[in-house]
Design an enzyme around this catalytic site. Structure first.
Site, short mmCIF file in Angstrom:
data_model
loop_
_atom_site.label_atom_id
_atom_site.label_comp_id
_atom_site.label_asym_id
_atom_site.label_seq_id
_atom_site.Cartn_x
_atom_site.Cartn_y
_atom_site.Cartn_z
N GLY A 28 2.89 -0.27 2.34
CA GLY A 28 2.28 -0.84 3.54
C GLY A 28 0.77 -0.90 3.55
CG HIS A 56 3.17 -13.38 -5.47
ND1 HIS A 56 4.33 -12.65 -5.63
CD2 HIS A 56 2.82 -13.80 -6.71
CE1 HIS A 56 4.66 -12.64 -6.91
NE2 HIS A 56 3.76 -13.33 -7.59
CG MET A 81 9.50 -5.32 -2.42
SD MET A 81 8.30 -6.62 -2.79
CE MET A 81 8.09 -6.38 -4.54
CG ASN A 109 -1.35 -6.33 1.36
OD1 ASN A 109 -2.43 -6.91 1.40
ND2 ASN A 109 -0.74 -6.00 0.23
CG ASN A 135 4.98 -13.33 0.47
OD1 ASN A 135 5.05 -12.13 0.75
ND2 ASN A 135 5.21 -13.79 -0.76
CB ILE A 173 14.74 -13.46 -2.08
CG1 ILE A 173 13.86 -12.96 -3.23
CG2 ILE A 173 14.66 -14.98 -1.98
CD1 ILE A 173 14.38 -13.28 -4.59
CG LEU A 174 13.14 -13.54 4.07
CD1 LEU A 174 11.85 -13.83 4.82
CD2 LEU A 174 14.13 -12.76 4.94
C1 GAR Z 1 1.43 -5.95 -2.83
O1 GAR Z 1 0.71 -5.92 -4.03
C2 GAR Z 1 1.99 -7.33 -2.58
O2 GAR Z 1 1.14 -8.36 -3.03
C3 GAR Z 1 3.27 -7.30 -3.39
O3 GAR Z 1 3.78 -6.01 -3.17
C4 GAR Z 1 2.70 -5.11 -2.92
C5 GAR Z 1 2.99 -4.38 -1.64
O4 GAR Z 1 2.03 -3.37 -1.44
N1 GAR Z 1 4.18 -8.32 -2.98
C6 GAR Z 1 5.00 -8.97 -3.81
O5 GAR Z 1 5.08 -8.73 -4.99
C7 GAR Z 1 5.83 -10.05 -3.14
N2 GAR Z 1 6.36 -10.96 -4.10
P1 GAR Z 1 1.79 -2.79 0.00
O6 GAR Z 1 3.16 -2.31 0.52
O7 GAR Z 1 0.86 -1.63 -0.22
O8 GAR Z 1 1.19 -3.85 0.87
#
Ligand code: GAR
Length: 220
Positions: A12, A109, A90, A14, A107, A92-93
């Site tokens: 979390g 990425h 994580m 982000n 989203n 896929i919708l």
């Molecule tokens: C982040 O790096 C995000 O970009 C990635 O998961 C991490 C989550 O970190 N998302 C994906 O790979 C989606 N395809 P966080 O829980 O610390 O935000």
């Protein structure tokens, strides 16, 4: 003020960046609910600390994906959510869910899409020998890691670094461009036009988002 929900599965960080941005009363969005598909996601603690209500909806409690996504949909509607931010969510919708929320799911990425969709982006970037990678905030479409791009930040690859080091450097940019992309969408300064997102031309004096960190990797 746009009511948003943040969907998470883990750490979390982000989500934290979005919580911090929303703490500014000038910011045009408010997080009204954090939903996690994992009960032990650390992001839930972050939400609680910020006084944001949380809901755990575990995919394991449902017979199929449709039922899982219907439960999320119901919760979002019950909370009057107008836009969804996926932040390390994580799962896929399905197209059915995505189309129901068309142009209202965003989203983040950790790559410069359309390169390196899916998992292990940093390892794959290092293996492929690209000179730049980075992160992308985009509108979600039914294909995985696909959809109109709102913002990107590019990071120069150091071929000698580990995937974890590269991931850490990119994460710093994620925390900048995600709140900024949400600000643009929530304020109407960015809007979806077909397969692209158009940003109001006056938003950035140089006409585009190039590199958000002062003294960052790219010196144009
Ligand atoms: C982040 O790096 C995000 O970009 C990635 O998961 C991490 C989550 O970190 N998302 C994906 O790979 C989606 N395809 P966080 O829980 O610390 O935000």
């Amino acid at each position: 003020m746009l009511e948003i929900a943040v969907l998470i599965s883990g750490r979390g960080s982000n989500l934290q960046a979005l919580i911090d941005a929303c703490a500014d009363e000038e910011f045009p969005a408010r997080i009204v609910r954090v939903i996690s598909n994992k009960a032990d996601a650390y992001g839930l603690e972050r939400a609680k600390k910020a006084g944001i209500p949380t809901t755990v909806i575990s995919h394991q409690d449902y017979d199929n994906k449709e039922a899982f996504e219907d439960a999320i949909d119901q919760e979002l509607n019950a909370c009057n959510v107008k836009m969804i931010c996926l932040a390390g969510f994580m799962r896929i919708l399905d197209a059915r869910f995505v189309n129901r929320w068309k142009d209202r799911i965003i989203n983040i990425h950790p790559s410069l899409l359309p390169s390196f969709k899916g998992l292990h982006t940093h390892e794959r970037a290092l293996e492929s020998g690209v000179r730049f990678t980075g992160c992308t905030v985009h509108i979600v479409r039914p294909e995985m890691d696909d959809g109109p791009i709102i913002l990107q930040a590019a990071v120069a690859v150091n071929p000698d670094e580990t995937a974890d080091e590269l991931a850490g450097r990119i994460l710093e940019y994620e925390h900048i461009i995600y709140p900024e992309a949400l600000r643009l969408m929530a304020s109407g300064k960015a809007r979806v036009a077909g397969d692209k997102v158009i940003i109001e031309s006056a938003t950035y004096p140089d006409g585009g988002w190039i590199n958000p960190l002062p003294g960052g990797d790219i010196d144009l």
